[in-house]
Design a protein around this motif. Structure first.
Motif, mmCIF file in Angstrom:
data_model
loop_
_atom_site.group_PDB
_atom_site.id
_atom_site.type_symbol
_atom_site.label_atom_id
_atom_site.label_comp_id
_atom_site.label_asym_id
_atom_site.label_seq_id
_atom_site.Cartn_x
_atom_site.Cartn_y
_atom_site.Cartn_z
ATOM 1 N N ALA A 100 0.835 -1.196 0.000
ATOM 2 C CA ALA A 100 0.000 0.000 0.000
ATOM 3 C C ALA A 100 0.872 1.250 0.000
ATOM 4 C CB ALA A 100 -0.902 0.017 1.245
ATOM 5 N N THR A 101 0.400 2.276 -0.656
ATOM 6 C CA THR A 101 1.068 3.575 -0.639
ATOM 7 C C THR A 101 0.050 4.633 -0.276
ATOM 8 O OG1 THR A 101 0.676 3.869 -3.015
ATOM 9 C CG2 THR A 101 2.781 2.928 -2.369
ATOM 10 N N VAL A 102 0.418 5.524 0.617
ATOM 11 C CA VAL A 102 -0.479 6.583 1.066
ATOM 12 C C VAL A 102 0.277 7.896 1.097
ATOM 13 C CG1 VAL A 102 -1.959 7.423 2.924
ATOM 14 C CG2 VAL A 102 -1.824 4.977 2.473
ATOM 15 N N LYS A 103 -0.306 8.928 0.495
ATOM 16 C CA LYS A 103 0.310 10.247 0.512
ATOM 17 C C LYS A 103 -0.266 11.065 1.662
ATOM 18 C CE LYS A 103 1.277 10.460 -4.443
ATOM 19 N NZ LYS A 103 1.067 11.221 -5.704
ATOM 20 N N LEU A 104 0.592 11.875 2.268
ATOM 21 C CA LEU A 104 0.170 12.706 3.391
ATOM 22 C C LEU A 104 -0.526 13.952 2.859
ATOM 23 C CD1 LEU A 104 0.138 13.323 6.401
ATOM 24 C CD2 LEU A 104 2.410 14.328 6.165
ATOM 25 N N ASN A 105 -1.791 14.121 3.200
ATOM 26 C CA ASN A 105 -2.571 15.292 2.809
ATOM 27 C C ASN A 105 -3.126 15.923 4.084
ATOM 28 O OD1 ASN A 105 -4.466 17.175 1.890
ATOM 29 N ND2 ASN A 105 -5.064 15.910 0.132
ATOM 30 N N GLY A 144 -2.375 8.497 6.748
ATOM 31 C CA GLY A 144 -1.963 9.874 6.968
ATOM 32 C C GLY A 144 -1.726 10.177 8.432
ATOM 33 N N LEU A 145 -2.571 9.624 9.300
ATOM 34 C CA LEU A 145 -2.373 9.818 10.738
ATOM 35 C C LEU A 145 -1.079 9.154 11.203
ATOM 36 C CD1 LEU A 145 -5.977 9.284 12.182
ATOM 37 C CD2 LEU A 145 -4.727 11.439 11.948
ATOM 38 N N LEU A 146 -0.764 7.997 10.627
ATOM 39 C CA LEU A 146 0.482 7.324 10.984
ATOM 40 C C LEU A 146 1.685 8.194 10.628
ATOM 41 C CD1 LEU A 146 2.093 4.836 11.897
ATOM 42 C CD2 LEU A 146 1.882 3.966 9.567
#
Length: 428
Positions: A187-192, A328-330
């Motif tokens: 998984a990949t998640v961008k910080l917004n 994002g919270l992580l």
């Protein structure tokens, strides 16, 4: 039930070796560094370096795995982690240790992401909850056992650095010889931050300050315990008991947060942490018993806050966005983890060892005040609209795969899913 665990036994064994080595590595550095006369600032920077590496690993590992594959990437992570701890034994210098600790943090994030992705792929949906529960207990047991190993010898020698390297190398063996198939992409998640803040200001604000306090305590607790004169066995307990207490506390905290406004639960848990902080400052305990008791109270509180924050944020998340919110919270927690040890190390250098609890108490006070203010400005989510509370270990073992698997049930028809811990337990 045994059949469910056979396909993932190699992954669980590899994770055990990895976390066992991590337990040794995480405790030997501050203890040995204090014995070598390293400043509190430099010891705090060990935690900052770890957090920088860990956040970087969470962001960059998916690209590495896409290029070289899961097995090669995991082997590289374990091998480089072994090099980092051996390098720390060869070059006894605070700045070298900070860099090497960052390298180890990167490897730990990458290895954990790969293992969790693999576990999810190899486990049947009906057994996935049990498998990840066992995975969590394996990690806690291994990390605690690794820390307790330091009670068996002299931390000033080469032994524990070598043992850490040995177990890092052993971690790659089960997966290297395993015949399990390659798992799905990571998984990949961008910080917004703007989207996160719009979803839940309390979650973003609180998770940053919880990152500050948890990382400061997690990095410098051993330094504090050593400076007040605790023996090595007591130092190992002082750093291990809070993690175990936090794991146990997630059960009653989760049940309570399903029954009432999660923000009020967050305030209550933060208040317990603040009480422990103040007790450390006012009582100034010197003996083993009182210090371990307060450490258990503090750990049970600080390590139970993160999953409450994630659950509260997911209560407000739109269908299909829970993974982005949790991921994002992580990363926001990781930003706080970068800052916390640096501030605490500087404070301990200037004020004294108990300044650690000045930093944690200020962090918990910020969480309490802002959350109380927001309670008066936004109504609580109804019980019917709450998402499921998921116990999560924040910081050293949480990553973007954790966020993905914890929210695997996030579908548009959310009312078909269990809404709370009570419903999950009721179905059993």
């Amino acid at each position: 039930m045994l059949r469910s665990f056979l396909p993932v036994s190699a992954l669980l064994l590899g994770s055990f070796f990895l976390l066992f080595a991590g337990g040794i590595n995480g405790l030997i550095l501050p203890v040995r560094g204090a014995n070598e006369g390293f400043s509190d600032i430099s010891l705090g920077l060990l935690g900052t370096g770890w957090a920088l590496g860990y956040v970087s690993g969470c962001v960059l590992t998916s690209g590495l795995v896409a290029r070289v594959g899961h097995i090669r990437a995991f082997g590289a992570m374990a091998a480089i982690a072994a090099v980092s701890i051996l390098g720390s034994a060869i070059v006894v210098n605070p700045w070298a240790w900070i860099i090497l600790r960052g390298v180890c943090g990167f490897c730990f994030a990458g290895a954990a992401m790969i293992v969790e992705s693999w576990l999810s792929e190899q486990s049947a949906p009906s057994a996935r909850g049990r498998i990840f529960g066992v995975y969590t207990m394996v990690n806690l047991t291994a990390s605690t056992a690794g820390q307790m190993m330091l009670t068996l010898g002299d931390p000033n020698g080469f032994l524990f650095f070598a043992l850490g390297a040995i177990f890092y190398c052993l971690a790659l063996v089960p997966t290297a010889i395993s015949s399990t198939s390659t798992p799905a992409p990571l998984a990949t998640v961008k910080l917004n931050l703007r989207s996160l803040w719009k979803n839940s200001p309390v979650a973003v604000f609180a998770v940053f300050w919880v990152g500050v306090s948890n990382a400061a305590f997690g990095t410098l607790a051993a330094v504090y315990a050593q400076k007040i004169g605790l023996v090595l066995a007591a130092i190992a307990l002082f750093t291990s008991i809070p993690i175990l207490a936090g794991a146990i506390m997630q059960i009653p905290v989760g049940l309570l947060s399903d029954k009432m406004d999660r923000r009020r639960v967050l305030v209550g848990v933060a208040a317990l942490a603040l009480i422990a902080d103040i007790a450390f400052l006012v009582l100034a305990p010197q003996g083993r018993g009182m210090n371990l008791l307060l450490a258990a109270l503090l750990g049970g509180s600080i390590y139970a806050m993160y999953p409450v924050i994630v659950a509260h944020a997911n209560d407000h998340a739109e269908p299909g966005t829970a993974i982005q919110i949790s991921g994002g919270l992580l990363l926001t927690y990781g930003l706080g983890s970068i800052v916390g040890p640096l501030i605490a190390g500087f404070a301990m250098e200037e004020v004294g060892n108990r300044a650690l609890f000045m930093v944690t108490s200020a962090s918990h006070g910020m969480v309490i005040l802002y959350t109380l203010w927001r309670i008066g400005r936004r109504e609580a989510v109804s019980d019917a609209d709450k998402s499921s509370f998921q116990p999560i270990n924040a910081g050293r073992t949480s990553n973007l795969q954790t966020a993905e698997h914890s929210n695997a049930g996030d579908v548009p028809q959310r009312r078909r899913e269990p809404r709370s811990i009570r419903e999950v337990l009721g179905k059993r």
